[in-house]
Design an enzyme around this catalytic site. Structure first.
Site, PDB file in Angstrom:
ATOM      1  N   ARG A 258       0.696  -1.019   0.486  1.00  0.00           N
ATOM      2  CA  ARG A 258      -0.127  -0.090   0.011  1.00  0.00           C
ATOM      3  C   ARG A 258       0.937   1.345   0.144  1.00  0.00           C
ATOM      4  NH1 ARG A 258      -1.854  -3.154   4.450  1.00  0.00           N
ATOM      5  NH2 ARG A 258      -4.656  -3.942   3.236  1.00  0.00           N
ATOM      6  N   LYS A 283      -3.543  -0.814   7.458  1.00  0.00           N
ATOM      7  CA  LYS A 283      -4.937  -0.981   8.121  1.00  0.00           C
ATOM      8  C   LYS A 283      -5.192  -2.235   9.050  1.00  0.00           C
ATOM      9  CE  LYS A 283      -6.964   0.361   3.615  1.00  0.00           C
ATOM     10  NZ  LYS A 283      -8.214  -0.728   2.885  1.00  0.00           N
ATOM     11  N   HIS A 352      -2.153   1.952  -6.270  1.00  0.00           N
ATOM     12  CA  HIS A 352      -2.748   0.257  -6.227  1.00  0.00           C
ATOM     13  C   HIS A 352      -3.542   0.520  -7.064  1.00  0.00           C
ATOM     14  CE1 HIS A 352      -4.451  -0.424  -1.974  1.00  0.00           C
ATOM     15  NE2 HIS A 352      -6.038  -1.162  -2.606  1.00  0.00           N
ATOM     16  N   ARG A 355      -0.907  -3.300  -6.798  1.00  0.00           N
ATOM     17  CA  ARG A 355      -1.076  -3.474  -5.400  1.00  0.00           C
ATOM     18  C   ARG A 355      -2.316  -5.336  -6.779  1.00  0.00           C
ATOM     19  NH1 ARG A 355      -1.275  -4.502  -0.341  1.00  0.00           N
ATOM     20  NH2 ARG A 355      -2.885  -4.619   1.396  1.00  0.00           N
ATOM     21  N   HIS A 378      -4.037  -8.459   4.325  1.00  0.00           N
ATOM     22  CA  HIS A 378      -5.051  -8.826   4.290  1.00  0.00           C
ATOM     23  C   HIS A 378      -5.335  -8.988   6.170  1.00  0.00           C
ATOM     24  CE1 HIS A 378      -6.013  -8.605  -0.050  1.00  0.00           C
ATOM     25  NE2 HIS A 378      -5.501  -7.168   0.536  1.00  0.00           N
TER      26      HIS A 378
END
Length: 409
Positions: A258, A283, A352, A355, A378
C-alpha cells in the site's frame, strides 16, 4: 530595529541551510525578507506585532511597485515565493504564524468531541491512524453541518430527521460507493456519541446507505508487459529522483504494498544481513516480514547511496526538494511515471493498480488465497476475494459442460 531585522534574516538563512535548501533559494528568501522588513521599518511597524491584514497590505504595495516598474501586473504565481519567505520570517519573529484565531464556544465543543472520538477509536477500537483520520474528517463535516444548521449548543436534540437531511446533502455529487463509506463512518460517530452520553438515543441504525453489490466494480489493473515498460523507463533515469522512483516502483510491483506502507518505511526496517524487509501494514497496524528480493535490494542500495539526501530523517523515501521530509503520497509520482512510459491504464492511475496487478499474478500462479492475503496484509479472506474478479481472462478459459449438449449420432 535594524539590528533585530539583520538577526532575523540571518536566523532565517541558517534555518533554511540546516534543512538543506538550495543556496539560490536561501538567497531569494533573504531578499524577500529584507524587502518586507524595510517596508515595516519605513512605517514604524514592529515585526513582532505584524498582523495578516498588514501582510496583505504589503503585497498590495508590492503589486503596485511591480506595475510601476514593468508596466504590467505580475502573474498569479508571482507572490508565492515571497509569501512563503515572509511566513517563515514571521514564524521566527512571533513563534507561530499565522496567529491563532480565537475559537468560538461552538467550535471548541466540536474540537473536544473530535479529540475524544479520535482517542476512543485509537484506544478502545485499536484502529489505524489512516482509518481514524478518514472517520474524523466525516465527523468534523457532520458536526459542522449539524451545529451550523440547528444553532444548538449540544447534541441532545439530535433526531432521525437530522440524519436523513445530512445524508441527502452528502449524496449530492458522490458515487454510491463513496456515499456508503460516508454512511459507515457516520454510524461509527453516532455509536460513540451515544456511548459517551452526548446523544440519548443510538441513531446509528437509522443511517441509510445505498445498496452495494459484491464485486460490482472491477478495479484498474496493469498487465505484466505494462509494468515492465514502466520499470524499464524509470530505471533509465539515474537522477536522484529517478533512483527513488525506481525503488518505489520495484516495491509496488513485487510486493504489492500500500502507499502508506512504502511512505512509512524506515531505514531500520531493512535487515541487510538477513535479506529481510519489515512492513508495517497501515490498515491493521500489524507487521510482517518479506524477503528482500534482488531487484528491490539493488534499487534501494542505488537510491540510498546515490540519490537519498543526507539528512537525519529515518524514513527511507524523501521529497526530492527541500525540506527533505518523508513522502506522504505516491499518486503524482506514479501517474507521471506511467505517462513517461507511454502506459495508459483504464480507470485510476494511482499506486494501488500495482497492488491489484500483483494479486492477479499470484492468483494466476495458483498461490493459495490465504498466502495471497498474508502477502497483501489482509486481515480476512473477504478482503482478498475482491481481487478474484480481476482475473477475467482466466474465467473466460473455463468451459462448462451443458447438460443435453451431446451430439447425437
Amino acid at each position: 530595529m535594524l539590528k533585530l531585522h539583520d538577526e532575523l534574516i540571518e536566523e532565517l538563512a541558517k534555518s533554511l541551510m540546516e534543512q538543506n535548501y538550495n543556496p539560490v533559494v536561501v538567497t531569494n528568501h533573504r531578499l524577500y525578507a529584507r524587502r518586507f522588513l524595510d517596508y515595516l521599518a519605513e512605517r514604524g511597524m514592529p515585526v513582532t506585532m505584524v498582523t495578516p491584514a498588514q501582510v496583505d497590505q504589503y503585497f498590495r504595495h508590492a503589486v503596485r511597485c511591480f506595475q510601476d516598474r514593468y508596466g504590467r501586473p505580475p502573474s498569479s504565481r508571482w507572490h508565492r515565493l515571497p509569501h512563503t519567505a515572509i511566513g517563515r520570517l514571521l514564524r521566527l519573529a512571533q513563534g507561530t504564524w499565522p496567529p491563532e484565531i480565537e475559537i468560538e464556544p461552538g467550535a471548541m465543543l466540536r474540537r473536544a468531541i473530535c479529540h475524544d472520538y479520535g482517542n476512543w477509536m485509537r484506544d478502545e477500537r485499536g484502529l489505524s491512524d489512516a482509518t481514524i483520520d478518514a472517520r474524523l474528517r466525516e465527523a468534523r463535516r457532520f458536526l459542522d453541518w449539524y451545529f451550523g444548521r440547528s444553532g444548538a449548543d449540544d447534541l441532545s436534540a439530535m433526531a432521525v430527521r437530522d440524519i436523513d437531511h445530512y445524508m441527502d446533502m452528502r449524496a449530492i455529487g458522490l458515487r454510491r460507493i463513496s456515499l456508503a463509506g460516508s454512511a459507515a463512518w457516520l454510524r461509527s460517530l453516532l455509536r460513540y456519541l451515544h456511548q459517551s452520553g452526548r446523544v440519548p438515543t443510538d441513531l446509528s441504525a437509522q443511517v441509510i446507505s445505498p445498496m452495494l453489490y459484491a464485486y460490482e466494480n472491477v478495479p484498474s489493473i496493469l498487465e505484466r508487459g505494462q509494468i515492465e515498460m514502466v520499470l524499464e523507463a524509470t530505471g533509465r533515469d539515474r537522477s536522484p529522483r529517478g533512483l527513488r522512483d525506481n525503488a518505489i516502483l520495484q516495491m509496488l510491483a513485487i510486493y504489492g504494498l500500500r502507499e502508506g506502507e512504502i511512505c512509512n518505511l524506515r531505514l531500520d526496517d531493512i535487515d541487510w544481513r538477513a535479506d529481510s524487509l519489515r512492513i508495517r501494514h497501515t490498515k491493521t497496524n500489524a507487521c510482517s516480514y518479506m524477503p528482500l528480493l534482488t531487484p528491490v535490494g539493488d534499487a534501494l542500495l542505488d537510491y540510498l547511496r546515490l540519490g537519498r539526501p543526507q539528512v537525519d530523517c529515518r524514513e527511507i523515501f524523501l521529497r526530492s526538494f527541500a525540506p527533505y521530509t518523508r513522502m506522504k503520497n505516491l499518486y503524482g509520482m506514479v501517474d507521471g511515471r506511467l505517462a513517461a512510459a507511454g502506459v495508459t491504464p483504464v480507470g485510476k492511475r494511482g499506486p494501488h493498480i500495482f497492488r491489484h496487478a500483483r494479486a492477479v499474478e499470484l492468483l494466476r500462479a495458483s498461490v493459495p488465497q490465504k498466502i495471497i492475503g498474508d502477502v497483501l496484509g489482509h486481515r480476512s479472506t473477504e478482503s482478498t476475494n475482491a481481487y478474484l474478479k480481476l482475473a477475467t481472462e482466466d474465467l473466460r478459459a473455463v468451459a462448462l459442460d451443458v447438460p443435453g449438449s451431446e451430439v447425437l449420432s
